[in-house]
Design a protein around this motif. Structure first.
Motif: not given
Length: 375
Positions: A83-85, A99-102
């Motif tokens: 993620p960017a943050g 999908t997404g980030f884990v």
């Protein structure tokens, strides 16, 4: 030097090293047919294998994969795009559909595990946020095929990959021990010696100093040098506030209370390594005789420590006064002996004098007689 803290850590390392060795030979299996357990890393004292063991597995949809963080090196299990943050860990057990980030937190140590259930077919690369080459792949299929792993196949491949990676680390450690210590004479007449901080391969670190023990003279300088990308410190004295967490900012901070080390205070190089802000070297002059232990803050629990013995200057013993040997009196040679050959040279010289006197007396008598006769 580290007192009770060092004793506790040493005992902890020994217990974990023994437990890790047993666990690798007899790893825990999943609790159900659709659960597999793999290692997120392994190691033994002085060696950390930063690899998922095995690096690639194949499972069916709905399988829960559990990563066991059996060794003392911190790792993460992370999937997806960063993620960017800020990075926020996902509670375990988690699910992943591609999908997404884990991600797990910075997990390590015995009993630490992280589980992800894979719900959708696909090939999913994953990685450790700490170690750049620490990567793996989970392939998820929608129906059972011959390539689907069982706990037995996972254990066998994991053990083989671990043995290969550990063997490579031990080989480069053997080579490092055989190398002579680099030295150079400094302008003030003292000596600088180089200690290598660590060695590394793509898949692990040799967490040792080379040489681990070194003897120097008072006033000499030690320069520790890193040729690894993995972070390490050179630290003398007890760390403030006890055992540090990896995120403790004091680990990164340079602490140099004086110009030379005399056995007191907390001294720290900051985090050293290729591409780290502090650089790759830390130098220290030793001002007082003694035996000084030092360590890497990040890996003290894995046995990364060394010893410097500083010797006092040797006072030369007084030079003994040696009396000169008397020179023999040399006399000028006398006239040749004219004796019978049976006496000494002195006897011969006395005979010559007597003969000379008689001869002169005879000559004088003849001259006197001739003079009387002439009258």
């Amino acid at each position: 030097m580290f007192g009770r803290f060092a004793v506790l850590v040493s005992s902890f390392v020994l217990a974990i090293a023994m437990a890790g060795a047993v666990y690798l030979a007899r790893p825990g299996s999943g609790s159900a047919a659709n659960e597999l357990v793999v290692f997120a890393g392994q190691g033994e004292g002085g060696y950390a294998v930063n690899a998922f063991l095995p690096a690639a597995i194949t499972v069916t949809e709905g399988t829960a994969v559990t990563w066991d963080f059996a060794w003392l090196e911190p790792h993460t299990v992370s999937l997806g795009t960063l993620p960017a943050g800020p990075i926020i860990s996902t509670p375990s057990p988690a699910t992943y559909d591609g999908t997404g980030f884990v991600t797990s937190d910075m997990t390590f140590g015995p009993g630490k595990r992280y589980t992800i259930t894979f719900t959708t077919a696909g090939t999913y690369p994953y990685f450790c946020l700490i170690h750049p080459y620490h990567r793996g792949t989970v392939t998820v299929v929608d129906e059972p095929i011959a390539a689907v792993d069982t706990q037995a196949t996972v254990d066998a491949r994991g053990a083989s990959e671990y043995a290969t990676a550990l063997g490579e680390l031990k080989n480069i450690a053997t080579e490092a021990r055989a190398q002579p210590v680099e030295t150079r004479l400094l302008a003030d007449g003292s000596t600088e010696r180089i200690i290598k901080i660590a060695r590394a391969t793509q898949y692990g670190d040799v967490q040792q100093f080379f040489p681990p023990a070194l003897t120097v003279a008072q006033g000499d300088t030690i320069t520790w040098r890193s040729a690894a990308r993995s972070p390490h410190t050179v630290t003398l004295g007890p760390f403030p506030d006890g055992v540090p967490l990896p995120a403790n900012p004091l680990v990164d901070a340079i602490s140099r209370p004086g110009d030379a080390y005399a056995g007191e205070g907390y001294w720290n190089s900051g985090v050293l390594g290729i591409d780290w802000p502090v650089g790759t070297e830390f130098s220290l002059k030793f001002a007082k005789p003694g035996v000084y232990d030092y360590y890497c803050i990040l890996h003290i629990d894995q046995g990364h420590r060394g010893t410097i013995e500083v010797l006092a200057p040797v006072t030369p013993s007084p030079t003994a006064v040696i009396s000169p040997v008397p020179t023999a009196t040399i006399q000028a040679p006398g006239p040749p002996a004219t004796g019978t050959g049976t006496g000494s040279d002195a006897t011969g010289r006395n005979g010559l004098v007597a003969a000379t006197v008689l001869l002169l007396s005879g000559v004088t008598g003849l001259l006197f007689a001739a003079k009387v006769q002439k009258r």
